[in-house]
Write a protein that holds these residues in place. Structure first.
Motif, PDB file in Angstrom:
ATOM      1  N   PHE A 109       0.373  -0.887   0.275  1.00 49.64           N
ATOM      2  CA  PHE A 109      -0.059  -0.084  -0.135  1.00 49.64           C
ATOM      3  C   PHE A 109       0.754   1.226   0.079  1.00 49.64           C
ATOM      4  O   PHE A 109       0.534   1.617  -0.728  1.00 49.64           O
TER       5      PHE A 109
ATOM      6  N   THR B 166       2.936   1.559  -3.554  1.00 49.04           N
ATOM      7  CA  THR B 166       2.000   2.116  -4.332  1.00 49.04           C
ATOM      8  C   THR B 166       2.244   3.696  -4.077  1.00 49.04           C
ATOM      9  O   THR B 166       1.581   4.633  -5.546  1.00 49.04           O
ATOM     10  N   ILE B 167       1.960   4.533  -2.989  1.00 46.64           N
ATOM     11  CA  ILE B 167       2.065   5.808  -2.780  1.00 46.64           C
ATOM     12  C   ILE B 167       2.572   6.180  -3.597  1.00 46.64           C
ATOM     13  O   ILE B 167       3.004   7.599  -3.891  1.00 46.64           O
TER      14      ILE B 167
ATOM     15  N   SER C 241       3.379   6.112  -6.897  1.00 45.21           N
ATOM     16  CA  SER C 241       2.247   7.538  -7.918  1.00 45.21           C
ATOM     17  C   SER C 241       2.617   8.707  -7.465  1.00 45.21           C
ATOM     18  O   SER C 241       2.663   9.749  -8.046  1.00 45.21           O
ATOM     19  N   LEU C 242       3.806   8.930  -5.934  1.00 44.51           N
ATOM     20  CA  LEU C 242       3.639  10.019  -6.345  1.00 44.51           C
ATOM     21  C   LEU C 242       4.868  10.423  -6.710  1.00 44.51           C
ATOM     22  O   LEU C 242       4.822  11.793  -7.018  1.00 44.51           O
TER      23      LEU C 242
ATOM     24  N   MET D 232       5.530  11.338 -10.473  1.00 42.86           N
ATOM     25  CA  MET D 232       4.631  12.312 -10.812  1.00 42.86           C
ATOM     26  C   MET D 232       5.023  13.010 -11.906  1.00 42.86           C
ATOM     27  O   MET D 232       4.643  14.186 -12.248  1.00 42.86           O
TER      28      MET D 232
ATOM     29  N   MET E   6       5.209  21.585  -7.040  1.00 41.10           N
ATOM     30  CA  MET E   6       5.569  20.860  -5.681  1.00 41.10           C
ATOM     31  C   MET E   6       5.727  22.491  -4.224  1.00 41.10           C
ATOM     32  O   MET E   6       6.298  22.194  -3.696  1.00 41.10           O
TER      33      MET E   6
ATOM     34  N   ALA F 174      -4.006  19.721  -5.800  1.00 45.17           N
ATOM     35  CA  ALA F 174      -3.649  18.348  -5.100  1.00 45.17           C
ATOM     36  C   ALA F 174      -4.410  17.407  -6.260  1.00 45.17           C
ATOM     37  O   ALA F 174      -3.947  16.773  -6.502  1.00 45.17           O
TER      38      ALA F 174
ATOM     39  N   LEU G  77      -3.730  17.751  -9.909  1.00 50.79           N
ATOM     40  CA  LEU G  77      -2.846  16.912  -9.762  1.00 50.79           C
ATOM     41  C   LEU G  77      -3.307  15.798 -10.061  1.00 50.79           C
ATOM     42  O   LEU G  77      -2.164  15.014 -10.983  1.00 50.79           O
ATOM     43  N   LEU G  78      -3.599  15.116  -9.216  1.00 53.57           N
ATOM     44  CA  LEU G  78      -4.230  13.827  -9.872  1.00 53.57           C
ATOM     45  C   LEU G  78      -5.185  13.040 -10.735  1.00 53.57           C
ATOM     46  O   LEU G  78      -5.291  12.150 -10.652  1.00 53.57           O
TER      47      LEU G  78
ATOM     48  N   ARG H 116      -4.249  10.990 -14.002  1.00 47.34           N
ATOM     49  CA  ARG H 116      -4.263   9.497 -13.833  1.00 47.34           C
ATOM     50  C   ARG H 116      -5.270   8.987 -13.325  1.00 47.34           C
ATOM     51  O   ARG H 116      -5.887   7.475 -13.376  1.00 47.34           O
TER      52      ARG H 116
END
Lengths: 442, 351
Positions: free
Chosen positions: A4, A7-8, A11-12, A15, A23, A66, A69-70, A73
């Motif tokens: 978990f 994965t985060i 993904s960050l 970017m 950022m 924020a 930004l996603l 995706r």
């Protein structure tokens, strides 16, 4: 747990360099903002409400960025990664309600037929809603001489946009209905991209990216050009990250016809405080689709155009209309959104409503009452506000890139100032005159 | 869907990061801002100090040494300056003249002490360096600090600044003339400065007085509400309040012990012919709050003495802008020898 977290972090990390740069720059800007601006205030104990309000508003606004930004995706996950064998080409019907649009309707219809899409899968329906000018003549001429496939619905009496749209839905033969404003049009190259999201069966409506066609008329339109880009590519994209676009803009949106047909009557008869609503059809329709349990998405590659008000009075009237629409639409949405999508409801929708309601009063206090009572200019408020706008501009510039709206970035400041000074009060005016159901003319 | 979970988690993470960052910045804002601002200041002072070091070396080479006399009694020379200004105004000492003074002091072998050291010396006999001098500044103006600190840094000197708490602390403080609370804290943090009290309202000139000298401390006020002049009790209470107010305000702002005081205008009622008893009232009141006080009435008290067995009264040498390094050394030597005969022409006891 480890997968978990990884994965985060992945993904960050992936970017992209520009996002990371953005950022970092925004962190620096924030440090500057808070150290300089707030080191001279009295802090929490002196003004607990203002302090908390400012803190939460800024976190909320930054959470929009924020979420934006996603966006890409999320779009990829919802659409691009959807497996589909062969080319996805559903049948498409353009529905264009219009009234007294002799100047613009020709271009709109031409652009529809020029769409890069198989012509046998395309249909164009124009509803002439009680025009008193030469609209109907132009339409007939177009049908006779160039587009025999054009369907014209001619109403001698004006029934209202909602009825026009409903009629269009009922007559449409395509699976996908694209609703356009009569003075707007889409870039012919964009139609294919417009329908792609419907590959995902859970998507009920798609919102296109709209820019003003008359961008360069004057400072007002340039400011609106900046605002449109901001509102779509940042704010709507933020909503779209969670597949909950609350208002698929009436200028150019696509709907899945099958799911809309059953709710048409309910939508037509919608009232607010006893009177029928003559504005905000797009938000109400989107609400209905959301309530059915479908997702709504924003497609930033689909380019549409519209005409924006050139005069300030017209602009204000439009804003009043939109604010009324926002009020009634949000009220309606709040009834089901907390049950259906709790995360979006509590992390975005309700805070957004709360801040929109609070901002006029806080602004009044900080920009008017405080300075009068203490004979001081609210430098800190204005400065903090400007620095925050600069942060938004940083993101705007990063995300606009080669887009035509790039060069309007200075107008974001103009918009921000106007928004906080004027429009928060327009909101109050709109709320107070909600029972005035006239359609503020464009 | 796994992707949706990632998106939601990323979003939550970013929002948390934003909140923590903002809250953290808010909490750290003040100290960071001060650290930044005084960091710059400290850097500038250091650079200037290096220049002064260099300049002192050249001075020492080109000037003959005049040796300072050894201290044989309690007459530690205490110098009084106000603002150190760039251009001469006939009253305050200029930067160049001040530089000449401190260079002379250094070359003669003088070593600066603090008022605390002086108090301990007078009280307990704690030994001082062989050639001690106490350099003091009154009023706590910005010009008493910023031009001076680099010189002190270069020469290894210390200074004492008497602060008017009304102008330097609290809501009325931090104008463009007097040092603010933050600046005082910075001054203290350099280790070269001692901060003591110069009163609160006691430096005010426009208070309701009629006739005579209108100094807050030494004159009786006219009480409008009661239609009479202050009596002894009113007067005592008022001056005592001012002393304790100033002491507490500064002690709180700087978390330091305010044991010393300098009379504004050097006035402790010694010139008031109308109310000669004021002097005793003032000294009694000040003795309740402070251990050591400084004055300029050398015609009356030419040497340090112990008042009422509890408070030391120390005279100061008023430094004139016309004095070069030699004149300053001479005045100090005269004072150390014996207080009375060292008063130069023109000095009457007023500051």
């Amino acid at each position: 747990m480890r997968t978990f977290l990884s994965t985060i972090s992945y993904s960050l990390i992936d970017m992209g360099r520009t996002t990371v740069f953005f950022m970092l720059t925004s962190m620096v800007v924030l440090v500057f903002l808070f150290i300089v601006a707030l080191s001279t205030t009295e802090g929490f104990a002196a003004h607990p409400f203002l302090y908390t309000y400012t803190l939460t508003v800024i976190v909320f606004q930054l959470s929009r960025i924020a979420a934006a930004l996603l966006y890409k995706r999320s779009y990829d996950a919802a659409v691009t990664s959807m497996p589909y064998y062969g080319e996805y080409e559903p049948t498409v019907s353009f529905v264009i309600p219009c009234k007294n649009e002799e100047g613009a309707i020709r271009n709109t219809v031409e652009k529809c037929f020029a769409a890069q899409y198989p012509s046998y899968k395309l249909e164009v329906i124009v509803i002439n809603d009680g025009s008193t000018d030469r609209t109907i003549d132009i339409l007939r001429e177009l049908k006779q001489e160039r587009f025999p496939g054009l369907t014209i619905v001619d109403w001698k009496e004006n029934k209202g946009k909602r009825h026009g749209m409903a009629e269009g839905f009922r007559r449409a033969k395509g699976d996908i209905v694209i609703q356009l404003d009569s003075d707007g049009y889409i870039d012919p190259k964009s139609l294919r991209a417009f329908v792609q999201p419907f590959r995902n069966r859970s998507i009920g409506a798609v919102c296109a990216h709209t820019d003003p066609a008359n961008r360069d008329a004057n400072w007002l339109t340039k400011m609106q050009a900046a605002y449109y880009f901001l509102a779509f590519r940042i704010l709507k994209a933020a909503e779209s990250t969670f597949l909950t676009v609350f208002c698929c803009c009436g200028c150019a949106s696509a709907y899945r016809k099958d799911i809309v047909l059953p709710i048409l009557d309910e939508w037509l008869l919608e009232t607010f405080l006893g009177k029928p609503i003559s504005w905000d059809d797009d938000r109400a329709l989107t609400n209905a689709i959301l309530r059915l349990g479908y997702n709504t998405i924003y497609a930033d590659t689909v380019q549409a155009f519209t005409i924006v008000p050139v005069k300030i009075m017209m602009f204000l009237k439009q804003q009043i209309r939109w604010k009324k629409g926002w009020l009634t639409g949000s009220l309606a949405a709040s009834k089901f959104i907390w049950k259906q999508r709790p995360f979006v409801a509590y992390s975005y929708f309700f805070p957004h409503v709360l801040f929109t309601l609070l901002t006029p009063f806080v602004t009044l206090r900080l920009l008017v009452l405080h300075p009068i009572m203490h004979e001081s200019t609210p430098f800190l408020y204005i400065f903090g506000f400007l620095v925050y706008a600069a942060l938004v501009v940083l993101y705007y510039v990063q995300v606009a890139g080669a887009h035509m709206a790039f060069r309007y970035w200075p107008y974001v400041f103009v918009w921000s100032a106007l928004s906080i000074i004027l429009l928060s009060f327009v909101f109050l005016y709109a709320a107070l005159t909600i029972q005035d159901r006239k359609w503020g003319t464009r | 869907m796994n992707q949706t979970k990632t998106i939601t988690s990323s979003f939550i993470l970013i929002c948390l990061a934003i909140t923590l960052f903002i809250v953290g910045s808010l909490l750290a804002a003040d100290p960071l801002w001060l650290a930044g601002r005084f960091g710059v200041e400290a850097g500038k002072a250091y650079a200037e100090a290096l220049q002064y070091k260099h300049s002192y070396k050249a001075y020492a080479k080109s000037n003959d040494t005049v040796d300072a006399p050894l201290l044989e009694n309690k007459n530690v020379p205490v110098l009084l300056y106000h603002s150190i200004i760039p251009k001469d105004d006939g009253y305050n000492v200029t930067v160049d003249v001040f530089k000449d003074h401190v260079f002379s002091l250094k070359q003669a072998g003088y070593e600066t002490i603090t008022a605390r050291q002086l108090r301990d010396f007078l009280k307990d006999g704690t030994p001082l360096p062989p050639h001690p001098v106490l350099i003091t500044f009154d009023d706590g103006s910005k010009t008493s600090f910023y031009p001076v600190d680099p010189m002190f840094q270069a020469l290894g000197f210390k200074g004492t600044n008497f602060i008017i708490s009304k102008y330097s602390t609290g809501t009325e403080g931090a104008g463009s003339f007097y040092l603010s609370e933050d600046e005082l804290r910075y001054a203290k943090s350099t280790g070269r400065w001692e901060i003591l009290s110069h009163g609160h309202d006691a430096h005010e000139l426009d208070t309701p007085f009629m006739g005579g000298s209108n100094h807050f401390l030494s004159q009786r006020q006219f009480l409008e509400l009661e239609g009479r002049f202050e009596n002894e009790n009113d007067f005592s209470m008022r001056v005592l309040r001012d002393f304790t107010h100033s002491k507490d305000a500064l002690a709180q702002a700087l978390s330091a012990d305010m044991f010393g005081y300098a009379f504004p205008f050097g006035d402790f009622g010694q010139n008031n012919s109308e109310y000669p008893e004021n002097e005793k009232l003032i000294l009694d009141a000040v003795a309740r709050s402070y251990d050591i006080v400084f004055h300029q009435a050398r015609w009356k008290h030419p040497e340090p003495f112990l008042y009422d067995n509890r408070m030391y009264m120390v005279p100061r040498i008023v430094v004139h802008t016309e004095w070069g390094g030699d004149e300053l050394l001479q005045a100090m030597t005269n004072y150390m020898a014996s207080g009375v005969t060292s008063i130069p022409v023109g000095e009457t006891g007023e500051e």
